[in-house]
Scaffold this active site. Sequence first.
Site, PDB file in Angstrom:
ATOM      1  CG  HIS A   1      -0.516  -1.828   4.917  1.00 48.56           C
ATOM      2  ND1 HIS A   1       0.741  -2.345   4.686  1.00 48.56           N
ATOM      3  CD2 HIS A   1      -1.096  -1.707   3.691  1.00 48.56           C
ATOM      4  CE1 HIS A   1       0.898  -2.535   3.378  1.00 48.56           C
ATOM      5  NE2 HIS A   1      -0.190  -2.133   2.749  1.00 48.56           N
TER       6      HIS A   1
ATOM      7  NE  ARG B   1      -4.976  -3.997   1.406  1.00 46.37           N
ATOM      8  CZ  ARG B   1      -3.922  -3.465   0.805  1.00 46.37           C
ATOM      9  NH1 ARG B   1      -3.503  -2.259   1.157  1.00 46.37           N
ATOM     10  NH2 ARG B   1      -3.287  -4.124  -0.136  1.00 46.37           N
TER      11      ARG B   1
ATOM     12  NE  ARG C   1      -3.310   2.251   0.231  1.00 45.94           N
ATOM     13  CZ  ARG C   1      -2.871   1.029  -0.069  1.00 45.94           C
ATOM     14  NH1 ARG C   1      -3.218   0.443  -1.198  1.00 45.94           N
ATOM     15  NH2 ARG C   1      -2.087   0.381   0.774  1.00 45.94           N
TER      16      ARG C   1
ATOM     17  CD  GLU D   1      -6.296  -6.651  -0.759  1.00 46.60           C
ATOM     18  OE1 GLU D   1      -5.947  -5.862   0.133  1.00 46.60           O
ATOM     19  OE2 GLU D   1      -7.141  -6.376  -1.616  1.00 46.60           O
TER      20      GLU D   1
ATOM     21  CB  SER E   1      -0.891   2.652  -2.134  1.00 46.51           C
ATOM     22  OG  SER E   1      -0.208   1.439  -2.286  1.00 46.51           O
ATOM     23  CG  LEU E   2       2.332   0.091  -5.752  1.00 45.98           C
ATOM     24  CD1 LEU E   2       2.593  -1.261  -6.413  1.00 45.98           C
ATOM     25  CD2 LEU E   2       3.650   0.698  -5.304  1.00 45.98           C
TER      26      LEU E   2
ATOM     27  CG  LEU F   1       2.360  -6.558   2.942  1.00 49.96           C
ATOM     28  CD1 LEU F   1       1.018  -6.266   3.579  1.00 49.96           C
ATOM     29  CD2 LEU F   1       2.672  -5.510   1.872  1.00 49.96           C
TER      30      LEU F   1
ATOM     31  CD  GLU G   1       1.745   5.439   3.094  1.00 45.86           C
ATOM     32  OE1 GLU G   1       2.519   4.762   2.382  1.00 45.86           O
ATOM     33  OE2 GLU G   1       1.392   5.095   4.230  1.00 45.86           O
TER      34      GLU G   1
ATOM     35  CD  GLN H   1      -5.414  -0.087   3.843  1.00 53.84           C
ATOM     36  OE1 GLN H   1      -4.422  -0.155   3.127  1.00 53.84           O
ATOM     37  NE2 GLN H   1      -6.637  -0.007   3.355  1.00 53.84           N
TER      38      GLN H   1
ATOM     39  CG  PHE I   1      -5.602  -6.718  -5.063  1.00 50.45           C
ATOM     40  CD1 PHE I   1      -4.870  -7.859  -5.333  1.00 50.45           C
ATOM     41  CD2 PHE I   1      -4.994  -5.704  -4.336  1.00 50.45           C
ATOM     42  CE1 PHE I   1      -3.567  -7.991  -4.881  1.00 50.45           C
ATOM     43  CE2 PHE I   1      -3.694  -5.830  -3.881  1.00 50.45           C
ATOM     44  CZ  PHE I   1      -2.974  -6.969  -4.150  1.00 50.45           C
TER      45      PHE I   1
ATOM     46  CG  HIS J   1      -2.276  -5.461   4.885  1.00 48.86           C
ATOM     47  ND1 HIS J   1      -2.435  -6.830   4.873  1.00 48.86           N
ATOM     48  CD2 HIS J   1      -2.190  -5.084   3.600  1.00 48.86           C
ATOM     49  CE1 HIS J   1      -2.438  -7.249   3.613  1.00 48.86           C
ATOM     50  NE2 HIS J   1      -2.295  -6.209   2.824  1.00 48.86           N
TER      51      HIS J   1
END
Lengths: 246, 568
Positions: free
Chosen positions: B344, B276, B379, B245, B384-385, B242, B368, B230, B117, B232
């Site tokens: 995003h 990003r 980020r 990524e 984030s998850l 979305l 978030e 952010q 990633f 995306h």
Amino acid sequence: MIIANTYTFKILRYDAKEPEETPSFSFYQIKVLPGLTVLAVLMRIRDEIDGTLSFRSSCRSAVCGSCAMVINGKIDLACRTQVASFGDETIILEPLPNFEIIKDLVVDLTPFWTMYEKIKPWLSRKQPDPEKEIPQSEEERDRIDQFVNCILCASCYGACPVLARNPDYMGPHAFAKLERFMLDSRDERSMRSLEEINNERGVWGCDTLLRCIDACPKDVRPTDSIVGLRKKLLKYKLFGKRNDED
Amino acid sequence: MHYHDILIVGGGLAGLRAAVGLCERYDVGLFSKVHPIRSHSIAAQGGINAALANNPNSRDDTWEKHAFDTIKGSDYLADQHAVEIMCKEAPNIVYEMEHWGCPFSRFPDRSIAQRPFGGAGYPRTCYSTDITGHVLLNTLYERTVSKGVKVYPEWFVVDLVIENGQCHGVIAFDLINGKIIPIRARATLFATGGYGRVYFYSTNALINTGSGIGVAYKAGVPIKDMEFVQFHPTALIGTNILMTEACRGEGGYLINNKGERFMERYVPIAMELAPRDIVSRSIQTEIDEGRGFDHPLGKYINLDLRHLGENKIQEKLPGIRKISIDFIGIDPVHDPIPIMPSQHYSMGGIDTNIRCETEIKGFYGAGECACVSVHGANRLGGNSLLDTIVFGKLASFSIPEYLESDGLTTPDESFLLRKKEEIEKKIKRLTSEGSERPFSIQMDLSRTMSACVGIFRTKDELEKALVDIAGIKERYKRVKVSSPKLHMNYELMNTLELEFMLEVAHTIALGALLREESRGAHFRRDFPARNDAEWLKHTIARIGADGKPAISFKEVVITNYQPMERKY
């Protein structure tokens, strides 16, 4: 140059808080650009024409499962259905069948969730957890893939002809979810725990008309799960096995 | 009056993880304005980062390397002790979710699969094809069902009740029954998600209004780093859905109208897998300088997956393929996907610490909507998850500690009843007088934010945004909802949320104007360099007595990683 066509949206209106009023259709004329979805139009109607219209929505990308409804007689998610796809200037929107209406296009999903909970929709383990991940092969992961994809939008429940005549039937989604765990190499639930579905309210009630498969927006085939579960029940009756000592 | 020991607002990953950790010892009530399974966590695609070292190319990966990548990615604005806690906890979190049934994709050796990633030195993003949020949310929801957590679906929280620095509960709006209901609680956790819908172009769900952040702010809770938004790099044109990524993680290219892989000019080594903020700026620059493609829905750049072949696309990115076919009629096996950058993620949010505490006793934030800060100015994808589950879990440790020590024993009913009356009066006004339509106010707000507080920012544009927002706030005073009925009145709910969206937008624009430097996702054309001497600090906004944001600053916590130039 992109040309906007005028469509008539015919939307079923009803308010369970006013049961003396019978359900009726409201008509909205609206100009729509090609490519616009039914959900985008619903939002415009609520924003610009009629603020009292009720419908559920969230992700607008066919993953959250909020906006299943009947669109020109066919069950689908409003967010992934293009207005222009019908080749018809009238679009009729109705709430999902087999549920009580709360208001307009919003239905009471309580029975859907009750049946979901009945099958114990969680990974059932007997062995203690390892320190790292429970090993699983790529092939074993693939086996559950189609059922993992279920977004719980209730399209299959709305399409099911068995539920239309027998509201006690558990519904295609419940069996798809149960089979997701039965086929998971990590799940250790006993066959005995399947007694809940070993009857006419359960997997034996299905007419195998495959309406649930047609209705699913995520290509899940609940009938596969029903057939799979029936086979397991028969096999267990004949030969026993699968953790039958609970 | 309803009572729960602990009240959780939000049914996404952070809220559910906290509920799972708390429900066996306490009376927990979980309130969500949608059924939990509809929460926006469901839409996360690419994965969750953890240094498991499962990938053959990452055998020497460690949580410290994950922490370094995160801190560097944050442009050194993240609080480093918080990042270390998150990255250290990451493998436990992933294993725990796996043990609870999460169907991660697998490597041939039967371990959890990991993919590369952006901004990460190792392939450490654990995934389930391209529906990782979906499988994690389902797994946690299944866990809450197995534990019998009390959930109130389609209850929207309209106010937070704080008296003398102490939280006493919330006022909720039961949408289906049309009732305004005060709920007392000894502790309240907000896990209400981000504010994407403050922007016109956003990948976020329609429910992501940021109203939770706004409710907390209006009730007097400080919020942090709001200017860091952010964008995306790859959202589908038109719908802004979305495109994960992982498309680039699996080898996809970004191509301009000259047929060039233009990332070569901006970040020659990392290419498409730069963080990003950098990729979004590169795409926007290509478009601004005339190297984008034209489409009736806007200008775009191509995300090209064709060279990956049908098998790999179907195996690793089946959801992306289906979305492309369903929403724009393009099969990425045969044609490139038209994309543009879109809002995003909200790096900023409710000012919390590593224990999810805020300045207000008994009031917590996670996920978030909160800003610990683990993401700083930008980020990394896959974090984030992780943030949601780690801090949901940490909240489930710190809230009991508070309740067992100096925690409030009996939240005061009278404060809540007074607040309830205020809300009823507010709703009466919204439904009786006024001439402004709510949608037109929201439309103007979101267009202002996308036009003036976007990827590239200038003083003039930001000042214009603040003037516009002030005007839109005035118009909100005259807003009118069509129907006075309370039940199933989505227009009323949207209008109540709009009040808080205006405040959220105001703090974003103001923070962006004040921060005269460029850091991470915040890029000022008039101040293009990072300025650690003056700006290595968090922006704190709290509502002043005049109703306007009062700004102060807070030190960044540095542990082991001195700020360096950020190169990829």
